[in-house]
Write an enzyme that holds these catalytic residues in place. Structure first.
Site, PDB file in Angstrom:
ATOM      1  N   GLN A 119     -16.843  19.305  21.289  1.00  9.86           N
ATOM      2  CA  GLN A 119     -16.947  19.149  19.827  1.00  9.86           C
ATOM      3  C   GLN A 119     -17.186  20.524  19.197  1.00  9.86           C
ATOM      4  O   GLN A 119     -18.207  21.158  19.471  1.00  9.86           O
ATOM      5  CB  GLN A 119     -18.127  18.224  19.525  1.00  9.86           C
ATOM      6  N   TYR A 121     -17.963  21.795  16.025  1.00  5.73           N
ATOM      7  CA  TYR A 121     -18.447  21.595  14.660  1.00  5.73           C
ATOM      8  C   TYR A 121     -19.415  22.722  14.250  1.00  5.73           C
ATOM      9  O   TYR A 121     -19.165  23.450  13.296  1.00  5.73           O
ATOM     10  CB  TYR A 121     -19.171  20.243  14.521  1.00  5.73           C
ATOM     11  N   SER A 122     -20.546  22.867  14.973  1.00  2.00           N
ATOM     12  CA  SER A 122     -21.604  23.803  14.562  1.00  2.00           C
ATOM     13  C   SER A 122     -21.138  25.255  14.632  1.00  2.00           C
ATOM     14  O   SER A 122     -20.346  25.622  15.495  1.00  2.00           O
ATOM     15  CB  SER A 122     -22.821  23.661  15.472  1.00  2.00           C
ATOM     16  N   SER A 154     -21.247  21.888  23.644  1.00  2.00           N
ATOM     17  CA  SER A 154     -21.519  21.256  24.938  1.00  2.00           C
ATOM     18  C   SER A 154     -20.204  21.106  25.694  1.00  2.00           C
ATOM     19  O   SER A 154     -19.166  20.818  25.091  1.00  2.00           O
ATOM     20  CB  SER A 154     -22.142  19.868  24.741  1.00  2.00           C
ATOM     21  N   GLU A 237     -21.930   9.478  17.385  1.00  6.45           N
ATOM     22  CA  GLU A 237     -22.701  10.364  18.267  1.00  6.45           C
ATOM     23  C   GLU A 237     -24.139   9.871  18.378  1.00  6.45           C
ATOM     24  O   GLU A 237     -24.750   9.889  19.424  1.00  6.45           O
ATOM     25  CB  GLU A 237     -22.681  11.794  17.706  1.00  6.45           C
ATOM     26  N   GLU A 366     -29.334  18.375   7.281  1.00  2.00           N
ATOM     27  CA  GLU A 366     -28.724  17.934   6.032  1.00  2.00           C
ATOM     28  C   GLU A 366     -27.787  16.758   6.304  1.00  2.00           C
ATOM     29  O   GLU A 366     -27.733  15.800   5.555  1.00  2.00           O
ATOM     30  CB  GLU A 366     -27.939  19.090   5.400  1.00  2.00           C
TER      31      GLU A 366
END
Ligand SMILES: Cc1cc2nc3c(=O)[nH]c(=O)nc-3n(C[C@H](O)[C@H](O)[C@H](O)COP(=O)(O)OP(=O)(O)OC[C@H]3O[C@@H](n4cnc5c(N)ncnc54)[C@H](O)[C@@H]3O)c2cc1C
Length: 381
Positions: A119, A121-122, A154, A237, A366
Site C-alpha cells: 500500500q 499511501y503514507s 509494509s 484495513e 485525521e
C-alpha cells in the site's frame, strides 16, 4: 443480531481446528517461498478470501465463518497469509471500485500469493494528514508518470504491485486532486529501501518513484476520485481480519500476564490484580466492539466507524498491557535475550517495543477522525 454460535458454526470451528492442527506450519514458514506455500495451502483449504465473491476466486463464506478461522489461527499461533494487505483491503477495494479487466487481471493472483501487494499511501509529510500527499502522477496519454516518495510501506521489498495514491490535480482542493492507481513495483523507476525498526526487524520501507510508469488501465475509479477510494481501503484495513485476530492474541497475552505475575510473586499485590483485571475488561470490550463489526458484516453492510474505534482502542490497550508486563518483570525487563532470566527470550520486551510501533499505525489521525466524524456524528468532512 444473535451472535451465539449455531450448530453449523460449531461444526465449522471443529473442522477448522482439525485442519489447522494437521497442517499449520507453526513457526516453520520463514523463507518467502515457504510463506507463499503456506498462504496457498490456506487458500486452497478455503481460508483465504473467504468473503470474496466466487467469481473472482473467493469462497463466498459468511463473516462469522471468517471470524472463526481468524480466531482459531490466532489460538494456534499459525502464521498469517503472506499477502495480508492484498487480501485484507487492496483486493476488496478493487472489488468495489475496479473495472472488470482489473478484477480479472489482479484478484486471483492476489488470492494465490502469486503476486504480492503493498500500500503506497503514507508519505514523510503526509501520515495522519494523508490528503497532503505530494507524489505526482502526470497524465502522459496512455499512462501516468509517477514521481515522489512513500514511507512505512509494509511488505515493500517483496511486493510485485502497489496501490498508489498520487496527486493528479495540483490546483484542486487537497482532498479533490488525488487519484488511485495500481503501480508495478518491479520497474527501474521504483526503488525500495527497507527501514530498520527498534525491534531489529524491517517490516516496512521507504519507496522512491522516479519517472515510474503506471498504466491508465490501472486507474481505480475515476480521475481525482482517489480520496473516496482511500476511504474504502482504510475502512477494510481497520474493519475485517485484523481486529478479530488481535482480540484473541490480547486475551492470550492477559492470561500470560497472570502467569507472569505469579512467577514474579506479584499476584497478591492488589494494585497488580486491579491492573490485570482492567486489561481483561478492556479485551472484553474489544470483543464486544468486534461483535458490532460482525453484526454489520453479517447484514451485508460495509465496515463502519466501529472498525476505526476498535483499532484506536487496540493501539492504546496493547501499550498498557505490555507496559504492565515490563513493570512485572522489574529489573529483569532490561536483560537481553539469551541471558538466564531473559524471560521467554525477550518476548515481552519485543511485544512492548512492537506496541509502540503498531500504535503509530493505530493512533489518532485525521483520516480516522474523519471516518468517525462522518459516520457516527454525521459531520461533513
Ligand atoms: C506498522 C506500520 C505499518 C504501516 N504500513 C503502512 C503501509 O503499508 N502503507 C502506508 O501507506 N502506510 C503505512 N503505515 C503508516 C500509517 O498508516 C500512518 O499513516 C502513519 O504511521 C502516520 O503518520 P506519521 O507516522 O507521519 O505520523 P504523524 O501523522 O506525523 O503523527 C505524529 C503524531 O502526531 C499526532 N497527530 C497527528 N495529527 C494530529 C492532529 N491534527 N492533532 C493532534 N495530534 C495529531 C499523531 O497522533 C501522532 O502521535 C504504517 C505504519 C505502521 C506503524
Amino acid at each position: 443480531m444473535d451472535l451465539n454460535p449455531t450448530a453449523e458454526d460449531r461444526a465449522f470451528r471443529t473442522e477448522v481446528r482439525r485442519w489447522l492442527e494437521t497442517n499449520a506450519a507453526t513457526g516453520d514458514a520463514k523463507t518467502l517461498d515457504e510463506r507463499k506455500a503456506w498462504h496457498r495451502k490456506l487458500y486452497e483449504a478455503g481460508y483465504v478470501g473467504m468473503l470474496w465473491p466466487k467469481e473472482y476466486g473467493g469462497w463466498g463464506r459468511t463473516p462469522m465463518q471468517q471470524a472463526i478461522v481468524q480466531d482459531e489461527m490466532a489460538r494456534l499461533g499459525a502464521p498469517p497469509p503472506i499477502n495480508g494487505l492484498g487480501i485484507g483491503f487492496i483486493g476488496p477495494t478493487i472489488i468495489v471500485h475496479g473495472t472488470d479487466w482489473q478484477k480479472q487481471r489482479y484478484l486471483k493472483k492476489m488470492l494465490t500469493a502469486e503476486e504480492i501487494w503493498c500500500q503506497l499511501y503514507s508519505e514523510p509529510n503526509a501520515g495522519s494528514d494523508l490528503a497532503s500527499l505530494k507524489t505526482r502522477a502526470e497524465d502522459q496519454g496512455d499512462h501516468f508518470l509517477v514521481n515522489g516518495q512513500k514511507i512505512w510501506t509494509s511488505s515493500g521489498p517483496i511486493a510485485d504491485w502497489g496501490i498508489l495514491l498520487a496527486r493528479t490535480d495540483g490546483k484542486a482542493a487537497k482532498h479533490k486532486g488525488i487519484s488511485c492507481v495500481l503501480l508495478h513495483m518491479r520497474q527501474p523507476g521504483v526503488e525500495v529501501r527497507p527501514l530498520r525498526q527498534i525491534t531489529g526487524s524491517s517490516l516496512f520501507s521507504e519507496v522512491f518513484m522516479t519517472n515510474a510508469r503506471a498504466e491508465k488501465r490501472d486507474l481505480i475509479g475515476n480521475l481525482n476520485q482517489g480520496w473516496e477510494i482511500a476511504m474504502t481501503t482504510l475502512a477494510h484495513e481497520r474493519g475485517t481480519g485484523f481486529a478479530f485476530k488481535e482480540q484473541v492474541l490480547q486475551r492470550i497475552a492477559v492470561e500470560d500476564l497472570v502467569r507472569l505475575a505469579r512467577e514474579r510473586g506479584r499476584a497478591a499485590d492488589p494494585v497488580v490484580r486491579q491492573e490485570i483485571a482492567r486489561r481483561w475488561i478492556e479485551v472484553e470490550l474489544m470483543r464486544l466492539m468486534n461483535c458490532r463489526t460482525l453484526t454489520r458484516l453479517e447484514r451485508g453492510e460495509e465496515p463502519g466507524p466501529e472498525s476505526s474505534l476498535v483499532k484506536l482502542f487496540w493501539a492504546s490497550l496493547t501499550q498498557r498491557l505490555h507496559q504492565l508486563a515490563l513493570e512485572l518483570e522489574g529489573p529483569y525487563a532490561t536483560l537481553v535475550a539469551g541471558s538466564r532470566r531473559a524471560v521467554e527470550d525477550g518476548r515481552w520486551q519485543q511485544a512492548f517495543l512492537w506496541s509502540r510501533v503498531g500504535a503509530i499505525a493505530g493512533g489518532t489521525s485525521e483520516v480516522q477522525a474523519n471516518i468517525i466524524a462522518q459516520r457516527i456524528l454525521g459531520l461533513p468532512r
